[in-house]
Design a protein around this motif. Structure first.
Motif, mmCIF file in Angstrom:
data_model
loop_
_atom_site.group_PDB
_atom_site.id
_atom_site.type_symbol
_atom_site.label_atom_id
_atom_site.label_comp_id
_atom_site.label_asym_id
_atom_site.label_seq_id
_atom_site.Cartn_x
_atom_site.Cartn_y
_atom_site.Cartn_z
ATOM 1 N N ILE A 1 0.794 -1.262 0.101
ATOM 2 C CA ILE A 1 0.028 0.129 0.121
ATOM 3 C C ILE A 1 1.004 1.141 -0.024
ATOM 4 O O ILE A 1 1.675 1.483 0.929
ATOM 5 N N ASP A 2 0.666 1.879 -1.079
ATOM 6 C CA ASP A 2 1.688 3.185 -1.162
ATOM 7 C C ASP A 2 1.676 4.118 -0.438
ATOM 8 O O ASP A 2 2.344 4.966 0.310
ATOM 9 N N LYS A 3 0.082 4.414 -0.167
ATOM 10 C CA LYS A 3 -0.450 5.594 0.804
ATOM 11 C C LYS A 3 -1.778 5.321 1.329
ATOM 12 O O LYS A 3 -2.544 4.501 0.585
ATOM 13 N N THR A 4 -2.158 5.638 2.109
ATOM 14 C CA THR A 4 -3.540 5.733 2.853
ATOM 15 C C THR A 4 -3.945 7.115 2.581
ATOM 16 O O THR A 4 -3.494 7.911 3.290
ATOM 17 N N ARG A 5 -5.191 7.600 1.911
ATOM 18 C CA ARG A 5 -5.708 8.833 1.575
ATOM 19 C C ARG A 5 -6.676 9.183 2.806
ATOM 20 O O ARG A 5 -6.766 10.384 3.107
ATOM 21 N N PHE A 6 -7.724 8.295 2.892
ATOM 22 C CA PHE A 6 -8.688 8.640 4.011
ATOM 23 C C PHE A 6 -9.073 7.173 4.748
ATOM 24 O O PHE A 6 -8.729 6.082 4.397
ATOM 25 N N ILE A 7 -9.593 7.524 5.924
ATOM 26 C CA ILE A 7 -10.275 6.551 6.572
ATOM 27 C C ILE A 7 -11.364 6.970 7.523
ATOM 28 O O ILE A 7 -11.699 8.234 7.853
ATOM 29 N N ASP A 8 -12.619 6.153 6.887
ATOM 30 C CA ASP A 8 -13.981 6.758 7.270
ATOM 31 C C ASP A 8 -14.818 5.415 7.440
ATOM 32 O O ASP A 8 -14.424 4.346 7.239
ATOM 33 N N VAL B 1 -7.308 3.741 -0.218
ATOM 34 C CA VAL B 1 -5.621 3.432 -0.203
ATOM 35 C C VAL B 1 -5.128 3.418 -1.772
ATOM 36 O O VAL B 1 -6.087 3.372 -2.653
ATOM 37 N N ILE B 2 -3.879 3.710 -1.983
ATOM 38 C CA ILE B 2 -3.357 3.595 -3.060
ATOM 39 C C ILE B 2 -2.518 2.415 -3.342
ATOM 40 O O ILE B 2 -1.386 2.373 -2.452
ATOM 41 N N ILE B 3 -2.642 1.671 -4.425
ATOM 42 C CA ILE B 3 -1.715 0.380 -4.735
ATOM 43 C C ILE B 3 -1.494 0.410 -6.213
ATOM 44 O O ILE B 3 -2.351 0.384 -6.873
ATOM 45 N N CYS B 4 -0.209 0.273 -6.464
ATOM 46 C CA CYS B 4 0.259 0.195 -7.548
ATOM 47 C C CYS B 4 -0.067 1.530 -8.566
ATOM 48 O O CYS B 4 -0.594 1.528 -9.741
ATOM 49 N N GLY B 5 -0.421 2.605 -7.903
ATOM 50 C CA GLY B 5 -0.751 4.016 -8.300
ATOM 51 C C GLY B 5 -2.246 4.227 -8.650
ATOM 52 O O GLY B 5 -2.778 5.100 -9.389
#
Length: 83
Positions: free
Chosen positions: A35-42, A58-62
C-alpha cells in the motif's frame, strides 16, 4: 453493478497514538501488494452489503482502491465486481 467481498490478509502498522494503518495486502493466491499511501479513513458500508465498516481509501500500484475492516469479525476485505 453487483459486488462480492473477497477476504484478504493484511499486514498493518499499529500506531503509538492509537489506530492502525494497513501497509500490505496479501491476496487469496498469496501475492503481496504494498500500500503506497492511505488517503482517507472513514466509516462506510460496503457495496457488497453487510455491516458498517472502517473503509480505508488506499493507493496500490498507483490506483485508488477501497480496503474494508469489519470490526465485529476483525477481518479485512476488498470488493470484487461480479460479471
Amino acid at each position: 453493478m453487483q459486488y462480492e467481498k473477497v477476504y484478504v490478509g493484511v499486514i498493518a502498522k499499529f500506531l503509538s497514538e492509537g489506530g492502525m494503518r494497513p501497509i500490505e495486502i496479501i491476496w487469496t493466491d498469496g501475492k503481496h501488494f504494498a500500500i503506497d499511501k492511505t488517503r482517507f479513513i472513514d466509516r462506510a458500508a460496503s457495496r457488497a452489503g453487510g455491516l458498517i465498516t472502517v473503509r480505508y481509501t488506499v493507493i496500490i500500484c498507483g490506483e485508488e482502491r477501497y480496503l474494508y475492516y469489519e470490526k465485529p469479525t476483525e477481518r479485512w476485505f476488498v470488493e470484487k465486481k461480479l460479471l
